[in-house]
Design a protein around this motif. Structure first.
Motif, PDB file in Angstrom:
ATOM      1  N   LEU A  80       7.677   9.350   2.265  1.00  0.00           N
ATOM      2  CA  LEU A  80       8.754   8.386   2.202  1.00  0.00           C
ATOM      3  C   LEU A  80       8.251   6.983   1.880  1.00  0.00           C
ATOM      4  N   GLY A  81       7.278   6.886   0.987  1.00  0.00           N
ATOM      5  CA  GLY A  81       6.838   5.577   0.518  1.00  0.00           C
ATOM      6  C   GLY A  81       7.748   5.112  -0.601  1.00  0.00           C
ATOM      7  N   PHE A  82       8.435   3.996  -0.404  1.00  0.00           N
ATOM      8  CA  PHE A  82       9.381   3.516  -1.419  1.00  0.00           C
ATOM      9  C   PHE A  82       8.674   2.793  -2.555  1.00  0.00           C
ATOM     10  N   GLY A  83       7.535   2.153  -2.267  1.00  0.00           N
ATOM     11  CA  GLY A  83       6.874   1.310  -3.256  1.00  0.00           C
ATOM     12  C   GLY A  83       5.965   2.080  -4.191  1.00  0.00           C
ATOM     13  N   SER A  84       5.609   1.416  -5.280  1.00  0.00           N
ATOM     14  CA  SER A  84       4.743   2.020  -6.291  1.00  0.00           C
ATOM     15  C   SER A  84       3.276   1.732  -5.992  1.00  0.00           C
ATOM     16  N   LYS A  85       2.431   2.721  -6.214  1.00  0.00           N
ATOM     17  CA  LYS A  85       0.994   2.505  -6.091  1.00  0.00           C
ATOM     18  C   LYS A  85       0.375   2.114  -7.431  1.00  0.00           C
ATOM     19  N   GLN A  86       1.161   2.196  -8.510  1.00  0.00           N
ATOM     20  CA  GLN A  86       0.663   1.887  -9.849  1.00  0.00           C
ATOM     21  C   GLN A  86       0.332   0.406  -9.979  1.00  0.00           C
ATOM     22  N   MET A  87      -0.770   0.101 -10.651  1.00  0.00           N
ATOM     23  CA  MET A  87      -1.134  -1.287 -10.918  1.00  0.00           C
ATOM     24  C   MET A  87      -0.123  -1.850 -11.913  1.00  0.00           C
ATOM     25  N   LEU A  88       0.547  -2.931 -11.530  1.00  0.00           N
ATOM     26  CA  LEU A  88       1.639  -3.465 -12.342  1.00  0.00           C
ATOM     27  C   LEU A  88       1.442  -4.918 -12.748  1.00  0.00           C
ATOM     28  N   GLY A  89       0.410  -5.581 -12.240  1.00  0.00           N
ATOM     29  CA  GLY A  89       0.223  -7.001 -12.510  1.00  0.00           C
ATOM     30  C   GLY A  89      -1.175  -7.340 -12.988  1.00  0.00           C
ATOM     31  N   HIS A  90      -1.415  -8.639 -13.154  1.00  0.00           N
ATOM     32  CA  HIS A  90      -2.774  -9.105 -13.401  1.00  0.00           C
ATOM     33  C   HIS A  90      -3.596  -8.978 -12.116  1.00  0.00           C
ATOM     34  N   LEU A  91      -2.956  -9.315 -10.990  1.00  0.00           N
ATOM     35  CA  LEU A  91      -3.567  -9.156  -9.672  1.00  0.00           C
ATOM     36  C   LEU A  91      -2.656  -8.274  -8.836  1.00  0.00           C
ATOM     37  N   ASP A  92      -3.208  -7.180  -8.303  1.00  0.00           N
ATOM     38  CA  ASP A  92      -2.443  -6.292  -7.422  1.00  0.00           C
ATOM     39  C   ASP A  92      -3.077  -6.322  -6.044  1.00  0.00           C
ATOM     40  N   PHE A  93      -2.283  -6.702  -5.049  1.00  0.00           N
ATOM     41  CA  PHE A  93      -2.759  -6.829  -3.673  1.00  0.00           C
ATOM     42  C   PHE A  93      -2.289  -5.631  -2.847  1.00  0.00           C
ATOM     43  N   PHE A  94      -3.219  -5.072  -2.065  1.00  0.00           N
ATOM     44  CA  PHE A  94      -2.923  -3.937  -1.203  1.00  0.00           C
ATOM     45  C   PHE A  94      -3.269  -4.301   0.245  1.00  0.00           C
ATOM     46  N   PRO A  95      -2.429  -5.105   0.912  1.00  0.00           N
ATOM     47  CA  PRO A  95      -2.720  -5.466   2.302  1.00  0.00           C
ATOM     48  C   PRO A  95      -2.741  -4.225   3.183  1.00  0.00           C
ATOM     49  N   ASN A  96      -3.729  -4.182   4.073  1.00  0.00           N
ATOM     50  CA  ASN A  96      -3.865  -3.060   5.011  1.00  0.00           C
ATOM     51  C   ASN A  96      -3.939  -1.714   4.294  1.00  0.00           C
ATOM     52  N   GLY A  97      -4.396  -1.718   3.055  1.00  0.00           N
ATOM     53  CA  GLY A  97      -4.511  -0.500   2.264  1.00  0.00           C
ATOM     54  C   GLY A  97      -3.283  -0.208   1.422  1.00  0.00           C
ATOM     55  N   GLY A  98      -2.174  -0.909   1.669  1.00  0.00           N
ATOM     56  CA  GLY A  98      -0.999  -0.786   0.820  1.00  0.00           C
ATOM     57  C   GLY A  98      -0.024   0.314   1.193  1.00  0.00           C
ATOM     58  N   GLU A  99      -0.301   1.086   2.249  1.00  0.00           N
ATOM     59  CA  GLU A  99       0.587   2.205   2.585  1.00  0.00           C
ATOM     60  C   GLU A  99       1.256   2.073   3.943  1.00  0.00           C
ATOM     61  N   ASN A 100       0.480   1.810   4.970  1.00  0.00           N
ATOM     62  CA  ASN A 100       1.013   1.743   6.329  1.00  0.00           C
ATOM     63  C   ASN A 100       0.684   0.384   6.932  1.00  0.00           C
ATOM     64  N   MET A 101       1.715  -0.414   7.167  1.00  0.00           N
ATOM     65  CA  MET A 101       1.512  -1.762   7.667  1.00  0.00           C
ATOM     66  C   MET A 101       1.454  -1.780   9.189  1.00  0.00           C
ATOM     67  N   PRO A 102       0.550  -2.561   9.766  1.00  0.00           N
ATOM     68  CA  PRO A 102       0.503  -2.688  11.223  1.00  0.00           C
ATOM     69  C   PRO A 102       1.850  -3.146  11.763  1.00  0.00           C
ATOM     70  N   GLY A 103       2.270  -2.528  12.854  1.00  0.00           N
ATOM     71  CA  GLY A 103       3.549  -2.872  13.456  1.00  0.00           C
ATOM     72  C   GLY A 103       4.706  -2.040  12.951  1.00  0.00           C
ATOM     73  N   CYS A 104       4.484  -1.195  11.945  1.00  0.00           N
ATOM     74  CA  CYS A 104       5.532  -0.317  11.411  1.00  0.00           C
ATOM     75  C   CYS A 104       5.271   1.107  11.878  1.00  0.00           C
ATOM     76  N   LYS A 105       6.238   1.698  12.511  1.00  0.00           N
ATOM     77  CA  LYS A 105       6.102   3.068  12.991  1.00  0.00           C
ATOM     78  C   LYS A 105       7.103   3.966  12.294  1.00  0.00           C
ATOM     79  N   LYS A 106       6.656   5.111  11.822  1.00  0.00           N
ATOM     80  CA  LYS A 106       7.574   6.090  11.243  1.00  0.00           C
ATOM     81  C   LYS A 106       8.335   6.795  12.358  1.00  0.00           C
ATOM     82  N   ASN A 107       9.436   7.397  12.031  1.00  0.00           N
ATOM     83  CA  ASN A 107      10.261   8.069  13.022  1.00  0.00           C
ATOM     84  C   ASN A 107      10.865   9.316  12.402  1.00  0.00           C
ATOM     85  N   ILE A 108      11.709   9.996  13.156  1.00  0.00           N
ATOM     86  CA  ILE A 108      12.247  11.265  12.679  1.00  0.00           C
ATOM     87  C   ILE A 108      13.052  11.107  11.398  1.00  0.00           C
ATOM     88  N   LEU A 109      13.681   9.953  11.212  1.00  0.00           N
ATOM     89  CA  LEU A 109      14.444   9.733   9.982  1.00  0.00           C
ATOM     90  C   LEU A 109      13.540   9.704   8.764  1.00  0.00           C
TER      91      LEU A 109
END
Length: 473
Positions: free
Chosen positions: A231-260
């Motif tokens: 359920l990752g909504f964002g793109s992993k494709q490089m789309l800019g001159h500079l592409d930033f991947f904070p915390n690895g770009g997939e799972n942000m600290p403070g965000c928890k997945k749930n049953i939904l």
């Protein structure tokens, strides 16, 4: 024969596709690459401008709380507004199931007003975004063309150059910005805030955001895990001159997945649950908004992967320096290479998200013991908490190194405090010390050295002061 020609004409019609034209905006078709492909299988045309009802909501330093509407159909609304021709203009474009009057858009404008005088325009296309996802993805084309039309009016009617314009788009809004940029030669900058994956990742450049859409394109990826099953909504494709991947770009600290999160109906997930389910996706605009007020708190390091970054292989910054993720990324624009560049950093799990990365090396003295060593930094702007440097067999003369992300910039480092423990009863009361501690600041590569000849017992702080310089002994 009649059946043959009927089938032939049907196939030719399918190949040619349908087309719809809107006054002043041009024509839009549902042929490839816009539809009928594995990535975009459904043949849908974008809605009319009247149905989407795009609005341009102007906030300025003079009216930070109440917007003024700029109308494409009536350019005199620009003259009658607080729009300043001698200021930069930043457009903020929302994404799927969102709106231009949303609190985060206004908050982002207000943060800008604290650091600059600027025209901040929220692009509200909620009627075109609050529908099925696939239809909203197609409506992007009309909205992007309307943004380009507004830039054209500013340029032709008021000699306001696109070189003064910055488009900031979240989710689908990032691709709206790409569409506008592809139609606007000389556009200064586009920032993509977690550009959405579905219907865009892997498509040709004319469909999605890409580096040719502006003189400088920077992208923040915060939800780039695959849509299915993660359920990752964002793109992993490089789309800019500079592409930033904070915390690895997939799972942000403070965000928890749930049953939904196990639901894969992208249309059903968002409504009413976006802050819960789409937490990673929304982090991108929260990071950007905070970066406006923290010009050095989002230093990002060039690295091949997040694993390499976490393994302390990408520190300190190279000779050309490091960019700041977010508002001030364009200060790095002159140092971009022709190849797209990938950058990593860590953030906090809640506001404040900004972090400052330090590298610490500790050379030990005293006894051989098993335990852990920690270090805290003290500077003219404050001090950090204790950070783990090493756990295991501690031997005198050995050197251990680690990197950590502090909650503040301590400024000029004036002293370091060393602590060790092993939480074991030892009747000999061993003593341990740090003969030397070297601290690197990541962004400017400043190196500090601290020395001590003392040793301490477990859980007793040892303060190290700057090492004497040669000739001062």
């Amino acid at each position: 024969m009649l059946i043959f020609w009927t089938i032939t004409l049907f196939l030719l019609g399918a190949a040619q596709g349908n087309e719809i034209c809107y006054a002043d905006l041009g024509c839009f078709s549902d042929i490839e690459p816009w539809a009928g492909t594995p990535i975009r299988p459904l043949k849908l045309l974008p809605w009319s401008p009247e149905r989407i009802n795009t609005r341009f909501l102007l906030y300025t330093n003079e009216n930070p709380n109440n917007f003024q509407i700029l109308r494409l159909s009536d350019p005199s609304t620009i003259e009658a507004s607080n729009f300043h021709m001698d200021r930069k203009t930043r457009f903020i474009i929302h994404g799927f199931i969102d709106k231009g009057e949303e609190g985060w858009v206004v908050d982002m404008c207000k943060n800008m007003f604290e650091v600059e005088e600027v025209n901040c325009i929220g692009v509200d296309w909620k009627k075109g975004s609050q529908t099925t996802y696939t239809q909203a993805a197609n409506n992007v084309r009309v909205v992007g063309t309307q943004v380009a039309q507004m830039l054209h009016i500013l340029s032709t009617n008021y000699s306001y150059s696109p070189s003064n314009v910055h488009l900031i788009g979240h989710s689908l809004g990032a691709h709206v910005a790409g569409e506008a940029g592809s139609r606007t030669p000389g556009l200064a900058r586009i920032t993509g805030l977690d550009p959405v994956e579905a219907s865009f990742e892997g498509t040709p450049e004319e469909v999605r955001l890409d580096p040719s859409d502006a003189d400088f394109v920077d992208v923040i990826h915060t939800d780039s895990a695959p849509l299915i099953p993660f359920l990752g909504f964002g793109s992993k494709q490089m789309l800019g001159h500079l592409d930033f991947f904070p915390n690895g770009g997939e799972n942000m600290p403070g965000c928890k997945k749930n049953i939904l999160s196990q639901i894969v109906d992208i249309d059903g997930i968002w409504s009413g649950t976006r802050d819960f389910v789409a937490c990673n996706h929304l982090r991108s605009y929260k990071y950007y908004s905070e970066s406006i007020l923290s010009p050095d708190g989002f230093t990002a390091y060039p690295c091949t992967s997040y694993k390499a970054f976490e393994s302390n292989k990408c520190f300190p910054c190279p000779d050309q320096g490091c960019p700041q993720m977010g508002h001030y990324a364009d200060k790095f624009a002159g140092r971009t290479s022709e190849e797209q560049q990938k950058f990593f950093l860590n953030t906090g799990d809640a506001r404040n998200f900004a972090r400052w990365r330090y590298g610490v090396s500790v050379t030990l003295s005293g006894r051989t013991v098993t335990g852990q060593i920690k270090v805290a930094l003290y500077g003219n702007k404050g001090n950090t908490r204790q950070y783990d440097i090493f756990r295991g067999l501690i031997t005198p003369g050995s050197t251990h190194s680690n990197e950590f992300d502090a909650e503040l910039d301590v400024g000029t480092i004036e002293k370091v405090k060393f602590l060790w423990n092993n939480h074991l009863v030892n009747p000999t009361f061993p003593r341990l010390g740090a003969a030397n501690i070297t601290v690197h600041k990541g962004e400017d590569k400043t190196v500090y050295s601290f020395c001590s000849e003392d040793t301490v017992r477990e859980d007793v702080l040892l303060t190290l002061m700057p090492c004497p310089t040669p000739g001062t002994m």
